[in-house]
Design a protein around this motif. Structure first.
Motif, short mmCIF file in Angstrom:
data_model
loop_
_atom_site.label_atom_id
_atom_site.label_comp_id
_atom_site.label_asym_id
_atom_site.label_seq_id
_atom_site.Cartn_x
_atom_site.Cartn_y
_atom_site.Cartn_z
N ALA A 162 2.02 46.49 13.59
CA ALA A 162 1.42 46.69 14.91
C ALA A 162 1.53 45.41 15.74
CB ALA A 162 -0.04 47.12 14.78
N GLY A 163 1.37 44.26 15.12
CA GLY A 163 1.50 42.99 15.82
C GLY A 163 2.91 42.77 16.34
N ALA A 171 5.05 45.14 17.01
CA ALA A 171 5.24 46.13 18.08
C ALA A 171 4.68 45.61 19.40
CB ALA A 171 4.59 47.46 17.69
N ARG A 172 3.47 45.05 19.36
CA ARG A 172 2.87 44.50 20.58
C ARG A 172 3.70 43.34 21.12
NH1 ARG A 172 -1.77 45.52 17.74
NH2 ARG A 172 -1.83 43.40 16.90
N LEU A 173 4.10 42.44 20.25
CA LEU A 173 4.86 41.26 20.66
C LEU A 173 6.19 41.64 21.31
CD1 LEU A 173 5.13 38.11 20.54
CD2 LEU A 173 6.31 38.46 18.36
N ARG A 174 6.87 42.62 20.76
CA ARG A 174 8.20 42.99 21.23
C ARG A 174 8.19 44.14 22.23
NH1 ARG A 174 9.73 38.45 19.93
NH2 ARG A 174 10.93 38.04 18.04
N GLY A 175 7.03 44.73 22.50
CA GLY A 175 6.97 45.84 23.45
C GLY A 175 7.61 47.10 22.91
N THR A 228 7.32 50.59 19.95
CA THR A 228 6.33 51.48 19.35
C THR A 228 6.08 51.04 17.91
OG1 THR A 228 7.93 53.07 18.49
CG2 THR A 228 7.12 53.43 20.76
N ARG A 229 4.86 51.26 17.46
CA ARG A 229 4.52 50.92 16.08
C ARG A 229 5.38 51.72 15.10
NH1 ARG A 229 2.78 52.55 11.85
NH2 ARG A 229 2.20 54.57 12.67
N ASP A 255 1.69 43.91 33.94
CA ASP A 255 0.55 44.08 33.02
C ASP A 255 -0.75 44.21 33.81
OD1 ASP A 255 1.84 44.07 30.58
OD2 ASP A 255 1.53 41.94 30.20
N ARG A 273 -2.98 47.80 33.98
CA ARG A 273 -4.25 47.80 33.24
C ARG A 273 -5.38 48.34 34.08
NH1 ARG A 273 -4.88 42.05 31.41
NH2 ARG A 273 -2.66 41.75 31.25
#
Length: 147
Positions: free
Chosen positions: A54-55, A57-61, A63-64, A142, A146
């Motif tokens: 998950a980390g 995925a968030r870092l690279r934009g 999907t998990r 972002d 948001r």
């Protein structure tokens, strides 16, 4: 559409084209060492420290689920391994193996050659200005999305 709408649309279309170009260059660089762009993208995220899927995925934009598929392939190929996560029993951490680090390192010289050519095209400090502008655009998107 108004001028700012046209400009944002043009920015998006340019980034989409740029993404395709980066994928092509990445494939050209990764293929000779037996990797794919996706493998490189995920493996490079955990070079400095292990991270959960998950980390990454968030870092690279990404999907998990997509990162999970790639991570499992990296483990299967012996390029990465899972280790226990003290912060979360079920979300294991992904870390590169020595073979994975070596594969990334083999990409380095060719990446540097391409980077030098791009920097020559953009002129002094050109690449730094591009990166700064892209980061500012990402931060703005972002903030807007948001709300």
């Amino acid at each position: 559409m108004n001028r700012t709408g046209d400009l944002l649309s043009e920015a998006a279309l340019t980034v989409y084209r740029l993404n395709g170009q980066f994928l092509g260059v990445g494939d050209m660089l990764a293929r000779p060492v037996g990797m794919t762009v996706a493998w490189w993208q995920v493996l490079s995220a955990v070079l400095d420290e292990p991270m959960s899927v998950a980390g990454v995925a968030r870092l690279r934009g990404l999907t998990r689920q997509g990162v999970q598929r790639v991570a499992d392939l990296l483990v299967e190929q012996g390029l990465a391994e899972y280790e226990p996560n003290p912060a979360h029993r079920r979300a294991k951490l992904l870390r590169p193996t020595a073979k994975g680090v070596a594969a990334i390192e083999r990409i380095g010289p060719d990446l540097e050659a391409v980077a030098d050519q791009v920097a020559d095209e953009l002129g002094p400090d050109g690449l730094e200005r591009v990166i700064e502008a892209l980061k500012r655009l990402s931060t703005a998107l972002d903030r807007v999305t948001r709300e």
